[in-house]
Design a protein around this motif. Structure first.
Motif, mmCIF file in Angstrom:
data_model
loop_
_atom_site.group_PDB
_atom_site.id
_atom_site.type_symbol
_atom_site.label_atom_id
_atom_site.label_comp_id
_atom_site.label_asym_id
_atom_site.label_seq_id
_atom_site.Cartn_x
_atom_site.Cartn_y
_atom_site.Cartn_z
ATOM 1 N N PRO A 1 0.816 -1.227 0.000
ATOM 2 C CA PRO A 1 0.000 0.000 0.000
ATOM 3 C C PRO A 1 0.845 1.270 0.000
ATOM 4 O O PRO A 1 0.494 2.254 -0.652
ATOM 5 N N GLU A 2 1.956 1.274 0.717
ATOM 6 C CA GLU A 2 2.776 2.490 0.733
ATOM 7 C C GLU A 2 3.422 2.743 -0.627
ATOM 8 O O GLU A 2 3.640 3.889 -1.015
ATOM 9 N N LEU A 3 3.684 1.691 -1.366
ATOM 10 C CA LEU A 3 4.250 1.844 -2.712
ATOM 11 C C LEU A 3 3.231 2.477 -3.647
ATOM 12 O O LEU A 3 3.554 3.362 -4.431
ATOM 13 N N HIS A 4 1.977 2.056 -3.528
ATOM 14 C CA HIS A 4 0.921 2.615 -4.370
ATOM 15 C C HIS A 4 0.756 4.109 -4.110
ATOM 16 O O HIS A 4 0.659 4.908 -5.056
ATOM 17 N N ALA A 5 0.726 4.508 -2.858
ATOM 18 C CA ALA A 5 0.585 5.930 -2.528
ATOM 19 C C ALA A 5 1.774 6.731 -3.042
ATOM 20 O O ALA A 5 1.614 7.851 -3.550
ATOM 21 N N ASP A 6 2.970 6.174 -2.923
ATOM 22 C CA ASP A 6 4.183 6.828 -3.423
ATOM 23 C C ASP A 6 4.117 7.042 -4.925
ATOM 24 O O ASP A 6 4.452 8.114 -5.435
ATOM 25 N N VAL A 7 3.694 6.012 -5.624
ATOM 26 C CA VAL A 7 3.627 6.089 -7.083
ATOM 27 C C VAL A 7 2.587 7.110 -7.525
ATOM 28 O O VAL A 7 2.815 7.883 -8.460
ATOM 29 N N VAL A 8 1.450 7.147 -6.864
ATOM 30 C CA VAL A 8 0.411 8.115 -7.210
ATOM 31 C C VAL A 8 0.914 9.529 -6.967
ATOM 32 O O VAL A 8 0.705 10.434 -7.793
ATOM 33 N N ARG A 9 1.605 9.747 -5.860
ATOM 34 C CA ARG A 9 2.133 11.080 -5.550
ATOM 35 C C ARG A 9 3.162 11.511 -6.589
ATOM 36 O O ARG A 9 3.123 12.624 -7.102
ATOM 37 N N ARG A 10 4.083 10.611 -6.920
ATOM 38 C CA ARG A 10 5.112 10.944 -7.912
ATOM 39 C C ARG A 10 4.508 11.161 -9.292
ATOM 40 O O ARG A 10 4.917 12.047 -10.036
ATOM 41 N N GLY A 11 3.521 10.358 -9.624
ATOM 42 C CA GLY A 11 2.882 10.505 -10.930
ATOM 43 C C GLY A 11 2.165 11.836 -11.055
ATOM 44 O O GLY A 11 2.248 12.501 -12.091
ATOM 45 N N SER A 12 1.461 12.237 -10.004
ATOM 46 C CA SER A 12 0.765 13.524 -10.066
ATOM 47 C C SER A 12 1.765 14.672 -10.107
ATOM 48 O O SER A 12 1.546 15.668 -10.799
ATOM 49 N N ARG A 13 2.888 14.531 -9.427
ATOM 50 C CA ARG A 13 3.932 15.551 -9.478
ATOM 51 C C ARG A 13 4.506 15.659 -10.890
ATOM 52 O O ARG A 13 4.721 16.748 -11.411
ATOM 53 N N MET A 14 4.733 14.502 -11.515
ATOM 54 C CA MET A 14 5.261 14.514 -12.884
ATOM 55 C C MET A 14 4.267 15.166 -13.845
ATOM 56 O O MET A 14 4.666 15.936 -14.725
ATOM 57 N N LEU A 15 2.986 14.894 -13.670
ATOM 58 C CA LEU A 15 1.981 15.505 -14.535
ATOM 59 C C LEU A 15 1.928 17.013 -14.350
ATOM 60 O O LEU A 15 1.796 17.771 -15.318
ATOM 61 N N ARG A 16 2.025 17.470 -13.098
ATOM 62 C CA ARG A 16 2.026 18.918 -12.846
ATOM 63 C C ARG A 16 3.241 19.576 -13.488
ATOM 64 O O ARG A 16 3.126 20.635 -14.122
ATOM 65 N N ARG A 17 4.420 18.956 -13.321
ATOM 66 C CA ARG A 17 5.631 19.517 -13.935
ATOM 67 C C ARG A 17 5.508 19.559 -15.447
ATOM 68 O O ARG A 17 5.879 20.546 -16.084
ATOM 69 N N ARG A 18 4.992 18.499 -16.031
ATOM 70 C CA ARG A 18 4.846 18.443 -17.476
ATOM 71 C C ARG A 18 3.886 19.533 -17.953
ATOM 72 O O ARG A 18 4.123 20.181 -18.974
ATOM 73 N N THR A 19 2.812 19.758 -17.201
ATOM 74 C CA THR A 19 1.850 20.795 -17.564
ATOM 75 C C THR A 19 2.490 22.176 -17.467
ATOM 76 O O THR A 19 2.303 23.011 -18.360
ATOM 77 N N VAL A 20 3.251 22.414 -16.422
ATOM 78 C CA VAL A 20 3.913 23.714 -16.256
ATOM 79 C C VAL A 20 4.924 23.946 -17.378
ATOM 80 O O VAL A 20 4.977 25.028 -17.965
ATOM 81 N N VAL A 21 5.695 22.930 -17.703
ATOM 82 C CA VAL A 21 6.690 23.069 -18.773
ATOM 83 C C VAL A 21 5.991 23.324 -20.102
ATOM 84 O O VAL A 21 6.424 24.180 -20.882
#
Length: 82
Positions: free
Chosen positions: A23-43
């Protein structure tokens, strides 16, 4: 062990073990994925802004410099007294 035996062994291992995600891996992956999407949108937005600024700068330069107009001829003097 030949190739068919290895493939059979791998298939048995894969069929036997049910993959589980911690479960902690799933939460980590979701957090990192949303961060990557935000960065990609900003760029992407910054690149569009840079492109628009370049188009505006080019348009302003083209209007002020008028590169399509021929420069006046300076090799012959103007004819004034005929």
């Amino acid at each position: 062990m030949n190739r068919t035996e290895r493939e059979a062994a791998v298939r048995q291992i894969m069929e036997r073990a049910v993959p589980r995600v911690p479960p902690e891996l799933h939460a980590d992956v979701v957090r990192r994925g949303s961060r990557m999407l935000r960065r990609r949108t900003v760029v992407r937005r910054l690149l569009w802004l840079l492109l628009c600024a370049g188009v505006v700068a080019f348009a302003v330069w083209a209007v002020t410099a008028q590169p399509w107009v021929e420069p006046p001829s300076e090799t012959t003097p103007p004819l004034t007294d005929w």
